[in-house]
Design a protein around this motif. Structure first.
Motif, mmCIF file in Angstrom:
data_model
loop_
_atom_site.group_PDB
_atom_site.id
_atom_site.type_symbol
_atom_site.label_atom_id
_atom_site.label_comp_id
_atom_site.label_asym_id
_atom_site.label_seq_id
_atom_site.Cartn_x
_atom_site.Cartn_y
_atom_site.Cartn_z
ATOM 1 N N UNK A 223 85.583 -55.839 21.036
ATOM 2 C CA UNK A 223 86.585 -54.878 20.570
ATOM 3 C C UNK A 223 87.984 -55.486 20.632
ATOM 4 N N UNK A 224 88.918 -54.841 19.936
ATOM 5 C CA UNK A 224 90.318 -55.255 19.993
ATOM 6 C C UNK A 224 90.910 -54.852 21.339
ATOM 7 N N UNK A 225 92.037 -55.486 21.680
ATOM 8 C CA UNK A 225 92.746 -55.199 22.918
ATOM 9 C C UNK A 225 94.117 -54.655 22.530
ATOM 10 N N UNK A 229 97.582 -58.430 20.453
ATOM 11 C CA UNK A 229 96.733 -58.729 19.292
ATOM 12 C C UNK A 229 96.018 -60.072 19.414
ATOM 13 N N UNK A 230 96.446 -60.921 20.348
ATOM 14 C CA UNK A 230 95.796 -62.215 20.549
ATOM 15 C C UNK A 230 94.592 -62.123 21.485
ATOM 16 N N UNK A 231 94.395 -60.961 22.106
ATOM 17 C CA UNK A 231 93.302 -60.784 23.054
ATOM 18 C C UNK A 231 92.187 -59.947 22.434
ATOM 19 N N UNK A 251 85.172 -57.926 29.797
ATOM 20 C CA UNK A 251 85.752 -59.270 29.844
ATOM 21 C C UNK A 251 86.878 -59.341 28.827
ATOM 22 N N UNK A 252 88.107 -59.521 29.298
ATOM 23 C CA UNK A 252 89.265 -59.679 28.422
ATOM 24 C C UNK A 252 89.513 -61.182 28.245
ATOM 25 N N UNK A 259 89.951 -68.518 26.545
ATOM 26 C CA UNK A 259 89.817 -68.458 28.002
ATOM 27 C C UNK A 259 89.773 -67.014 28.469
ATOM 28 N N UNK A 260 89.125 -66.799 29.606
ATOM 29 C CA UNK A 260 88.969 -65.466 30.183
ATOM 30 C C UNK A 260 90.195 -65.116 31.016
ATOM 31 N N UNK A 261 90.714 -63.897 30.823
ATOM 32 C CA UNK A 261 91.886 -63.437 31.555
ATOM 33 C C UNK A 261 91.556 -62.344 32.575
ATOM 34 N N UNK A 262 90.458 -61.636 32.346
ATOM 35 C CA UNK A 262 90.051 -60.609 33.303
ATOM 36 C C UNK A 262 88.556 -60.363 33.201
ATOM 37 N N UNK A 263 87.921 -60.216 34.344
ATOM 38 C CA UNK A 263 86.514 -59.834 34.421
ATOM 39 C C UNK A 263 86.420 -58.661 35.387
#
Length: 396
Positions: A223-225, A229-231, A251-252, A259-263
């Protein structure tokens, strides 16, 4: 690596911190005026890290003037200019993402395959070797009452590479307050500090959704964040018919840098209730949560903070008890430069629980990056008085 340590380093660090720019930031929701918990605050010039508590409060202690970046997964990221932080207590508002709807993304590859590539790339990007200065903060409940607390300033010297991580742990200061008895499972008594960084940096908490069989158990989507808009976000939710204590995962990730920014993950109350009713085990889980936040700053990619919560019911001496453990780890500073130390100074136990209290500053308010709430401070004071009473009785 040559290892010598002079713990005078801790003393000099304390002197430096006493000269810092110190003030309080209280973060609130723009719409509701309610405090926002677990906002990651990073000083843009010094890269120092802070985290808000349940009151939305963080005590910011800077080595030099710096703007602050505030990040939370359900709010729009903001940057607060240092020049506006003129008060001893500064209120900052964040705008929620709820006004913008998420949209499903149609992908050529299955989201699980995207996740596997993200994990591999994130492992390779992680800054190693590195020294992380960490504040650890843990509360233990028994039958809904807090009975034990410990915290400490820790240096994690992370060595090796993306495929083989080794961590040496050096304790600067710590507190252990309260009384624990045999009703708490030793396997969940705090972090296993000697492998926790490896678990986080290797993204091992995602292992259960990487197996090919997981596609039959979980529903994967991208899904979008809304706030960036880059996530993008990978959501992984167990199918209703899937059995067991299965978590919902989120997972963001940065869709450009891969790269992963949040889990984060949690088990829904409905699923935990169904598990509890269907099991006859001596330990029944009633709460299970986990969250890791990572940051990319220039060439540095590192863990910014983490949270774990586990609550369970078990029988102890023929009585049912509810046990809950909540841990926070906040990375307050990091450096590629590794300092020297001797093997005798390396902490090898799993937890700070049994480590004798040793501190020479009120680090929990000045250097922690994550302060206890007013209610928690009252509880810590109560536990401290109980400790003193127990010591007096033992001396008599």
């Amino acid at each position: 690596m040559i290892k010598k340590l002079t713990f005078l380093l801790c003393f000099f660090t304390t002197i430096v911190f006493s000269q810092n720019l110190e003030f309080t930031v209280i973060v609130k929701d723009f719409d509701t005026d309610l405090p926002i918990e677990e906002v990651t605050i990073t000083a843009s010039r010094t890269q120092q890290g802070f985290l808000t508590n349940k009151e939305g409060k963080a005590i910011v202690s800077l080595t030099r003037s710096s703007d602050l970046e505030l990040v939370h997964s359900t709010y729009k990221t903001i940057v607060v200019k240092f020049s506006t932080l003129t008060k001893k207590e500064n209120v900052v508002y964040m705008e929620p993402n709820t006004q913008q709807l998420e949209e499903y993304i149609i992908t050529k590859d299955h989201p699980q395959e995207i996740l596997k590539r993200l994990i591999e790339n994130s492992r390779n990007k992680m800054t190693i070797p590195v020294n992380l200065k960490v504040y650890l903060h843990e509360f233990y409940k028994r039958d809904n009452q807090i009975v034990f607390f410990n915290d400490g300033l820790i240096n994690f010297q992370i060595l090796g590479n993306s495929k083989s991580i080794k961590t040496d742990i050096l304790i600067e200061q710590n507190r252990a307050i309260g009384v624990l008895d045999g009703d708490i499972d030793p396997n969940i008594l705090g972090y296993d500090l000697n492998n926790i960084i490896e678990n986080y940096y290797q993204f091992k908490y995602l292992d259960e959704v990487l197996d090919s069989k997981a596609k039959k158990i979980y529903d994967f989507s991208v899904k979008t964040y809304p706030s960036n808009e880059d996530y993008l976000v990978i959501k992984i939710v167990p199918f209703a018919e899937s059995k067991g204590v299965l978590s919902d995962f989120l997972v963001v990730y940065d869709s450009n840098k891969k790269i992963i920014l949040e889990v984060s993950s949690y088990v829904t109350p409905d699923r935990l209730f169904a598990y509890k009713e269907s099991m006859f085990a001596t330990r029944k889980v009633y709460k299970l949560e986990f969250k890791n936040t990572f940051r990319l700053e220039g060439d540095f990619y590192y863990l910014a903070n983490s949270k774990e919560v586990i609550g369970f019911e078990k029988y102890y001496k023929k009585k049912s008890r509810r046990i809950e453990v909540k841990n926070h780890m906040v990375i307050t500073d990091f450096d590629k430069k590794m300092f020297e130390y001797s093997d005798k100074n390396v902490f090898k136990d799993k937890s700070l629980i049994n480590k004798k209290t040793s501190f020479f500053t009120n680090y929990w308010d000045v250097e922690s990056g994550f302060v206890s709430t007013d209610e928690e401070k009252m509880i810590i004071e109560r536990l401290s008085k109980s400790d003193e009473s127990d010591k007096d009785e033992n001396e008599e």
